[in-house]
Design a protein around this motif. Structure first.
Motif, short mmCIF file in Angstrom:
data_model
loop_
_atom_site.label_atom_id
_atom_site.label_comp_id
_atom_site.label_asym_id
_atom_site.label_seq_id
_atom_site.Cartn_x
_atom_site.Cartn_y
_atom_site.Cartn_z
N LYS A 50 25.59 39.32 -6.09
CA LYS A 50 24.80 38.53 -7.01
C LYS A 50 24.11 39.47 -8.01
CE LYS A 50 23.96 34.69 -3.93
NZ LYS A 50 23.00 33.81 -3.30
N ASP A 105 21.69 33.81 -13.61
CA ASP A 105 22.24 33.16 -12.42
C ASP A 105 22.72 31.74 -12.70
OD1 ASP A 105 19.62 32.36 -12.78
OD2 ASP A 105 19.07 32.52 -10.67
N LYS A 126 26.84 26.24 -9.35
CA LYS A 126 26.95 27.49 -8.58
C LYS A 126 26.95 27.14 -7.10
CE LYS A 126 26.76 30.71 -11.81
NZ LYS A 126 27.61 31.86 -11.92
N GLY A 130 27.13 32.15 -5.17
CA GLY A 130 26.87 32.47 -6.56
C GLY A 130 28.09 32.32 -7.45
#
Length: 165
Positions: A50, A105, A126, A130
């Motif tokens: 991530k 993100d 997501k 992720g």
């Protein structure tokens, strides 16, 4: 001219192996080191796959966010698409009109034809890892894959390493 490459710290320190460019080309580590000696460096750091937080309140992704996406997604995130990062656009997974935020993100890469699928009823989200999942409209949903592993062949290698010999 800019080039974005992804590699492991181990390969970089050992000056061996190959890096993967955002265009999908394997670049020998000796070439990466030679090119880096004349470059402005950006470092994208990931924690268990991530990206570290990079946030932006403007609609368009910042250059640093684009570099992070080139390194993370490596190409279009729509399942089955082989378009490299250099041929992809930044896509807001939750939709900028809903959030008014451009957070790393909640961004992914999508080539132009796949980016337009959102206007045809496709949605994105997501998952817990992720990765971006592409959800087709109900009339097109046939249980097809939701994520694109094409740009991440190491995931298949790593899965093979977990199996007993």
């Amino acid at each position: 001219m800019s080039i974005v490459v992804s590699t492991t710290l181990q390969d970089l320190e050992a000056a061996t192996g190959k890096a993967l460019s955002a265009g999908g080309t394997l670049v020998p580590m000796s070439d990466v080191i030679r090119m880096a000696s004349h470059a402005h460096h950006y470092l994208a750091i990931f924690d268990h796959g991530k990206p570290l937080a990079l946030y932006h309140t403007k609609r368009f992704a910042s250059p640093a966010q684009r570099i992070m996406l080139y390194a993370k997604d490596r190409g279009c995130s729509q399942p089955g698409c082989d378009a490299p990062a250099y041929h992809s656009q930044v896509h807001h997974v939750s939709g900028w009109t809903n959030t008014h935020r451009t957070d790393i993100d909640e961004l992914t890469l999508a080539c132009d034809p796949d980016h337009r699928l959102v206007d045809k009823g496709w949605t994105t989200r997501k998952n817990a890892k992720g990765d971006t999942e592409w959800i087709p409209p109900p009339h097109l949903d046939r249980g097809q894959p939701r994520t694109n592993a094409y740009h991440h062949p190491e995931r298949f290698r790593d899965a093979d390493d977990d199996e007993p010999a």
